[in-house]
Design an enzyme around this catalytic site. Sequence first.
Site, mmCIF file in Angstrom:
data_model
loop_
_atom_site.group_PDB
_atom_site.id
_atom_site.type_symbol
_atom_site.label_atom_id
_atom_site.label_comp_id
_atom_site.label_asym_id
_atom_site.label_seq_id
_atom_site.Cartn_x
_atom_site.Cartn_y
_atom_site.Cartn_z
ATOM 1 N N ARG A 64 0.817 -1.217 0.000
ATOM 2 C CA ARG A 64 0.000 0.000 0.000
ATOM 3 C C ARG A 64 0.844 1.258 0.000
ATOM 4 O O ARG A 64 0.385 2.316 -0.438
ATOM 5 C CB ARG A 64 -1.000 -0.019 1.165
ATOM 6 C CG ARG A 64 -2.110 -1.050 0.960
ATOM 7 C CD ARG A 64 -3.060 -1.117 2.137
ATOM 8 N NE ARG A 64 -2.390 -1.444 3.377
ATOM 9 C CZ ARG A 64 -2.183 -2.687 3.836
ATOM 10 N NH1 ARG A 64 -2.621 -3.717 3.149
ATOM 11 N NH2 ARG A 64 -1.558 -2.884 4.968
ATOM 12 N N GLU A 101 6.839 -10.096 15.244
ATOM 13 C CA GLU A 101 6.441 -10.654 16.537
ATOM 14 C C GLU A 101 6.871 -12.118 16.649
ATOM 15 O O GLU A 101 7.357 -12.559 17.675
ATOM 16 C CB GLU A 101 4.926 -10.530 16.700
ATOM 17 C CG GLU A 101 4.445 -10.881 18.079
ATOM 18 C CD GLU A 101 2.966 -10.621 18.266
ATOM 19 O OE1 GLU A 101 2.452 -11.020 19.319
ATOM 20 O OE2 GLU A 101 2.333 -10.053 17.369
#
Length: 177
Positions: A64, A101
């Site tokens: 994006r 993560e």
Amino acid sequence: MFSDSPDQLRKAIRDVPDFPKPGILFKDITPVLADPKLMQAAIDGMIAPFAGQQIDKVVGIDARGFIFGAMIAQKLGAGFIPVRKKGKLPWKTHGVDYSLEYGTNSVEIHQDALAPGDRVLLADDLLATGGTAGAALKLILDSGATLLGSTFFIELGFLEGRGKLPGGGPVHSLISF
């Protein structure tokens, strides 16, 4: 840019619960992109803090960030440089790994995309944990280009990604959650 655009932009961002996985509240920007006035307001707002600066290249992050970065580059009369996921660029590349993560990821830039002295603005749709943006900034800084700053459409401030970005210019977010 119309005067109440920040409020209109915020209202147009759609919350999608449990996407892409349970527990995530996804900020969907497609309603903004579908409205030409809102899209223009977003681009104008992302550029505003850098008005009057000579920007040679705008770097956009896969995927994006390509939308925002290309429109910003066109408006500024600058070149557009993509930073892509590993293995997606067709020429010789520089890459950097960064932590997620759970695990790692990699992004790359063409070796000849930026040169020392190029004045660069990083643009992306979202600043969250700072991992991807930080990696893109490292690629820019390692090229010897001059980083003028970073601009994001949305920042998820509670994730504290801004604090994980390497130094080099101001960080601007148009909308913060």
